[in-house]
Structures are given as structure tokens and as C-alpha cells.
Motif scaffolding. Sequence first.
Motif, mmCIF file in Angstrom:
data_model
loop_
_atom_site.group_PDB
_atom_site.id
_atom_site.type_symbol
_atom_site.label_atom_id
_atom_site.label_comp_id
_atom_site.label_asym_id
_atom_site.label_seq_id
_atom_site.Cartn_x
_atom_site.Cartn_y
_atom_site.Cartn_z
ATOM 1 N N TRP A 96 -38.084 -18.128 -14.189
ATOM 2 C CA TRP A 96 -37.253 -17.238 -13.375
ATOM 3 C C TRP A 96 -37.927 -15.877 -13.214
ATOM 4 N N ARG A 97 -38.538 -15.408 -14.274
ATOM 5 C CA ARG A 97 -39.188 -14.094 -14.239
ATOM 6 C C ARG A 97 -40.341 -14.080 -13.232
ATOM 7 N N ASP A 98 -41.195 -15.107 -13.285
ATOM 8 C CA ASP A 98 -42.328 -15.175 -12.353
ATOM 9 C C ASP A 98 -41.839 -15.288 -10.908
ATOM 10 N N ALA A 99 -40.772 -16.064 -10.723
ATOM 11 C CA ALA A 99 -40.210 -16.209 -9.376
ATOM 12 C C ALA A 99 -39.677 -14.872 -8.869
ATOM 13 N N TYR A 100 -39.019 -14.136 -9.735
ATOM 14 C CA TYR A 100 -38.454 -12.849 -9.344
ATOM 15 C C TYR A 100 -39.540 -11.860 -8.930
ATOM 16 N N PHE A 101 -40.596 -11.770 -9.722
ATOM 17 C CA PHE A 101 -41.657 -10.817 -9.394
ATOM 18 C C PHE A 101 -42.420 -11.234 -8.140
ATOM 19 N N LYS A 102 -42.492 -12.532 -7.882
ATOM 20 C CA LYS A 102 -43.110 -12.981 -6.636
ATOM 21 C C LYS A 102 -42.248 -12.566 -5.447
ATOM 22 N N LEU A 103 -40.940 -12.670 -5.603
ATOM 23 C CA LEU A 103 -40.032 -12.262 -4.537
ATOM 24 C C LEU A 103 -40.176 -10.765 -4.246
ATOM 25 N N MET A 104 -40.271 -9.972 -5.299
ATOM 26 C CA MET A 104 -40.463 -8.529 -5.105
ATOM 27 C C MET A 104 -41.781 -8.250 -4.391
ATOM 28 N N LYS A 105 -42.792 -9.014 -4.720
ATOM 29 C CA LYS A 105 -44.097 -8.822 -4.088
ATOM 30 C C LYS A 105 -44.011 -9.093 -2.596
ATOM 31 N N TYR A 106 -43.328 -10.166 -2.209
ATOM 32 C CA TYR A 106 -43.121 -10.449 -0.784
ATOM 33 C C TYR A 106 -42.401 -9.284 -0.110
ATOM 34 N N TYR A 107 -41.362 -8.779 -0.767
ATOM 35 C CA TYR A 107 -40.567 -7.706 -0.167
ATOM 36 C C TYR A 107 -41.386 -6.431 0.025
ATOM 37 N N ASN A 108 -42.210 -6.106 -0.942
ATOM 38 C CA ASN A 108 -42.927 -4.835 -0.931
ATOM 39 C C ASN A 108 -44.181 -4.824 -0.070
ATOM 40 N N GLU A 109 -44.740 -6.000 0.239
ATOM 41 C CA GLU A 109 -46.076 -6.012 0.839
ATOM 42 C C GLU A 109 -46.110 -6.195 2.352
ATOM 43 N N LYS A 110 -44.977 -6.514 2.987
ATOM 44 C CA LYS A 110 -45.047 -6.758 4.426
ATOM 45 C C LYS A 110 -43.839 -6.173 5.134
ATOM 46 N N ASP A 111 -43.963 -6.058 6.448
ATOM 47 C CA ASP A 111 -42.915 -5.412 7.237
ATOM 48 C C ASP A 111 -41.656 -6.264 7.356
ATOM 49 N N PHE A 112 -41.828 -7.586 7.449
ATOM 50 C CA PHE A 112 -40.681 -8.477 7.657
ATOM 51 C C PHE A 112 -40.440 -9.342 6.427
ATOM 52 N N PHE A 113 -39.232 -9.274 5.937
ATOM 53 C CA PHE A 113 -38.791 -10.056 4.783
ATOM 54 C C PHE A 113 -37.600 -10.868 5.259
ATOM 55 N N SER A 114 -37.645 -12.176 5.064
ATOM 56 C CA SER A 114 -36.587 -13.029 5.600
ATOM 57 C C SER A 114 -36.170 -14.066 4.569
ATOM 58 N N LEU A 115 -35.264 -14.933 4.981
ATOM 59 C CA LEU A 115 -34.799 -15.981 4.076
ATOM 60 C C LEU A 115 -35.894 -16.991 3.756
ATOM 61 N N THR A 116 -36.958 -17.006 4.547
ATOM 62 C CA THR A 116 -38.094 -17.879 4.234
ATOM 63 C C THR A 116 -38.761 -17.437 2.937
ATOM 64 N N ASP A 117 -38.830 -16.127 2.709
ATOM 65 C CA ASP A 117 -39.364 -15.623 1.436
ATOM 66 C C ASP A 117 -38.472 -16.059 0.280
ATOM 67 N N VAL A 118 -37.169 -15.962 0.493
ATOM 68 C CA VAL A 118 -36.205 -16.380 -0.527
ATOM 69 C C VAL A 118 -36.341 -17.875 -0.797
ATOM 70 N N TRP A 119 -36.437 -18.636 0.274
ATOM 71 C CA TRP A 119 -36.577 -20.093 0.173
ATOM 72 C C TRP A 119 -37.849 -20.466 -0.595
ATOM 73 N N ALA A 120 -38.932 -19.754 -0.318
ATOM 74 C CA ALA A 120 -40.206 -20.027 -0.997
ATOM 75 C C ALA A 120 -40.061 -19.903 -2.503
ATOM 76 N N VAL A 121 -39.437 -18.820 -2.922
ATOM 77 C CA VAL A 121 -39.372 -18.497 -4.346
ATOM 78 C C VAL A 121 -38.271 -19.262 -5.066
ATOM 79 N N MET A 122 -37.125 -19.422 -4.414
ATOM 80 C CA MET A 122 -35.974 -20.024 -5.087
ATOM 81 C C MET A 122 -35.916 -21.546 -4.969
ATOM 82 N N VAL A 123 -36.555 -22.111 -3.939
ATOM 83 C CA VAL A 123 -36.444 -23.558 -3.727
ATOM 84 C C VAL A 123 -37.786 -24.273 -3.791
ATOM 85 N N VAL A 124 -38.752 -23.833 -3.002
ATOM 86 C CA VAL A 124 -40.027 -24.551 -2.940
ATOM 87 C C VAL A 124 -40.693 -24.610 -4.313
ATOM 88 N N THR A 125 -40.620 -23.519 -5.071
ATOM 89 C CA THR A 125 -41.247 -23.536 -6.400
ATOM 90 C C THR A 125 -40.625 -24.575 -7.326
#
Length: 528
Positions: A96-125
Amino acid sequence: MVFQSLQKLQIHCSQTEVPNIALLGSGGGQRAMVGLLGSLVELDKAGLLDCILYLSGVSGSTWCMASLYQEPDWSTKLDDVNAEIIKRLSGPKVTWRDAYFKLMKYYNEKDFFSLTDVWAVMVVTKYVKEIDELTLTDHWDHLSEDPFPIYTVIDKHCKQEEKGDKADPWFEISPYEAGYSLIGAFVGTSSFGSQFDKGSEKKTQPEMDMLYLQALCGSALADGVENIKFLWEMIKDFFHHLTPIIELEMFEEIKKDPNDPPVYKCYQVLMDLVDMNLAVLNGKDHSDLDQSITKTLKELDEGKCHPIFPGKNGDLGEKQAAKCTEDVCTHLSDLFHSERCDVLMWIRICRCMARWIWGRTYNFLHKMTDKTVPPALLESETRDYEDAGLLNNSPYFSVLRQERNIDLIISLDFSDGDPFETVTETYKLCDKLNIPFPEVSIPKEELNKPKDFYVFKGQNVPTVIHIPLFNVVNYHIETWRRNYCFLHGAYCAKKINDLMEVAGKNISNNREKLLDEIRAAIKQKRHD
């Protein structure tokens, strides 16, 4: 390499007669991921893998592809690569910790953050059991011995807005280029996602990594708001498991700006907001949650908060709940001064849920002038992309590009439901768009009881081989489908091995038929 492979199989031809063969993997979540892996292993054993020029996938098949192409020249050592993939898929989940920090990285590094980022971290992993931060450009640097990979998605706006013959929602992403398969409008893959104006790059964005690409290709829930309940529940579960980490991170961030409001109160508003939406979707009373949100917002804003929940308590509809969610998010974000505060990421997630935003990125065609491109593609600053299986669950249109000159298509169909829908719908649309494709006719008695091998041919069209995963040869079709239905929990080692064996038999049982069709493709090319 294909020429040499054919020689080893005692199939003799000149180099100009070598057929261009494309292998397609349909969508189907982890069923498609494991099924494609089992098929490739058996193609390798049969000596046929090196005959494949292109490997293209939709949704779950791209999860398999992403795992394979981590390893340079995987097709020359598939036994070892396969063993490593099975070991990972059978192993522990991403923490859970690694998934959370990956999600923060997606949020902080690009202009557009969407449910695809959430899906990547919470489901695909949960299914791929890793966070793959390689990029397709990384793959391109060492791609040599393997079939050329093509990942596919669709343009959501094209799907919704363009209903005529000019519609081109099919979008492909390879290590070399990303763009619209039929229109022929492309950008270098490393620049896909960056901001463009009239063809010139204005603002660079980081190239998407393979975890995000797998989520983009495998975002099957992105099309319908009927899936919103599932996603809210997933977000609540994520919150629940990460509460200690989230609170610690938020408190650390908030120290950077003493003017920001108390984090724990913002966090409570967000928790209540998630529960309020779930209560609405479940038809339960949510008046206590409405009052709690309103009370806490007033405390945060020193009583300045205006009423957010209209009408009587507890009678919100889904659209009203989305509007209230949007208003709460706006109010919360206005209170913060720390731009990178993690609480803003959770506000953004809730806002994306309210607007149902998936796969949003800059449009590389923005403000270009080209009469061959639909105007909508040139006017919008952003585009939204989603799982190609929401339109056609097999990536035919990626390999039907005229310049690829495909002679033989081998379609592995791992779809849930109609085993012929992908090929029949492709035929209908190709007929409408004047794209060469063989006529598809299925005997009525086989529609629900498919065989394990079909061949469709015609004049001046590629030959199409269609192989349904579950068929009368493996018996108990409905039992197999129930055991491997979409979004079941991650497979154990036994389920993986059993499914790989079933998929592999569809290849081994038809090896001679595959060889016959390769010979026929060479003969046809020789006569042409």
C-alpha cells in the motif's frame, strides 16, 4: 529473421515472398494477460514465434506485452522470461505504501491527473504485481530480436462525437510513434502527452511509464458511470489502508505553510465525501454526512462557507451528488496555499470522480491545419483516451494500416461473451470504410459453441485466423468462463498454469493448420 525462421520450418521462399504476419491479443483482463502468455510459449515451442512481425494488444493482452518487453530479446529466452513472469504474478502484491507514493508521483509530475492514474495504482498493480517505471522509449532502445509491439487505445471524444465514415477513434502507441491508426497522424512516443501548438512542442511532459500505459490500455471501466460505485469503494478501501501514512505525509507537508488549514479536518471532509457518494449510490440516508461536511467546512473557513447541499437532507440524486462533490472540492482547494500538499491530490481524485475524467492528456494536433483530419481533433486542447475494448476488443485496426502490408493476421480472442464479436464487427466496419478485410461468416450452430480454429479469406485481403480461447475442443466452455471472469481476484499459480495450458493447446492442436496458412500466404504473395 522471419525468413530464417521459415527456412528452419522447411518453408522455402524468396525474401520478397516473406509474409508479414501480425499476432493480435484481445482484451480480457488477467485472463487475456495469462492467455496470451500461454499462447506465445506454445508458439515458441512450435517454432512459429519468430515468424511474427507485429504483436498488437488490447487491454489485458498489453499487460502481458509490458511484462515481456521489459526483457531485451525476450523471444530468444522465453522459457526463462515466462518463469519469472509466473513467479511475479503468483507472488505478493505491491505494498500500500509503494502504491501511495507512486500515486503522489503521478500527481506531482504532470499537468493532467485523472482516474487512469488512480486505476494504475489501485487496480493494475493488484494484477501485474509490480510498478513498472520503464517507458516504451526504453523498450525501443533495446528492441531487436522481438516482434514489433503495438499497444492500442481509443479516443473517447472521437468515439462519442464522430459517427460517420471519417471517425477514427483507433489510437496506437508503439516504441516509435503514437497516433491515429487510420488517419495517419502521429507524434514521437516520447513526446506523446506533451503540449503542442500548431505542431510545435510548447511544454514537455514526462513520457508515460509502462504502469500508466497498462492502465490506459486496460481501463475497461472508463466508459460507463455505472462503474462509479466500484471506484468509490476502491478509493475508500485505499484511504482506509493508508490512513496512517496519509496523515503523516499530510502533516509533514502542511508544516511548509502555516497558513494552510488543519489537515486532519480536510481529511475528514474527504472521508465523509467518499461515504456520502457511496450512500447516494446505495440509496441510503446521507443527511448526517451532509451535515458533517458542512460543519467542518465552516470550521475551516471561519463560518464563511455557503450551503453546498441543496433541498432536503438525504435526497440527493447521483448528478446532484457529483455537483456537491465538485463544490466541496473547489471550496477545499481554495483554502490551501501549499501547491504540492498531498491533500490536494485527494481533492483532485474526488473531482475526477465527479467529472468522470479518464486518460486526459494534451492534444498534439491542437491548432494544426489539415483537411484530412476531422476538425474536432484539431480544435481541442486536450483528448481523453480509454480501453480500446470499449469499442472493439481486438486491435485489428492497428495492423490494417495500409503501409504495414499485412498478409496474415492471427487473432487470439480472450473476450468474455460472444467469441466472434471482434472479427465480425471488424468486417462490418472495414466494409463500410473500404478497408481490405475478408468476409466473415459463422455457422449458426457454432455461435455459442465455437471451434478452436477459423480461417477467413478473400481476394486482395489479408487472411485472418481466429482462435477463441474457450471452445468445444477444451470442453466445458461456461465453466471456464465462470472460473476466469473479468476482475476476479489475482490468479494463484495453479489458475495461471491451467489457463496457460488451455491457451497453449489452441496453438499446439493447430500447428499444422497454422503452417498451411503461412504457406498459403507465401503462395498468394508469389502470385501477386
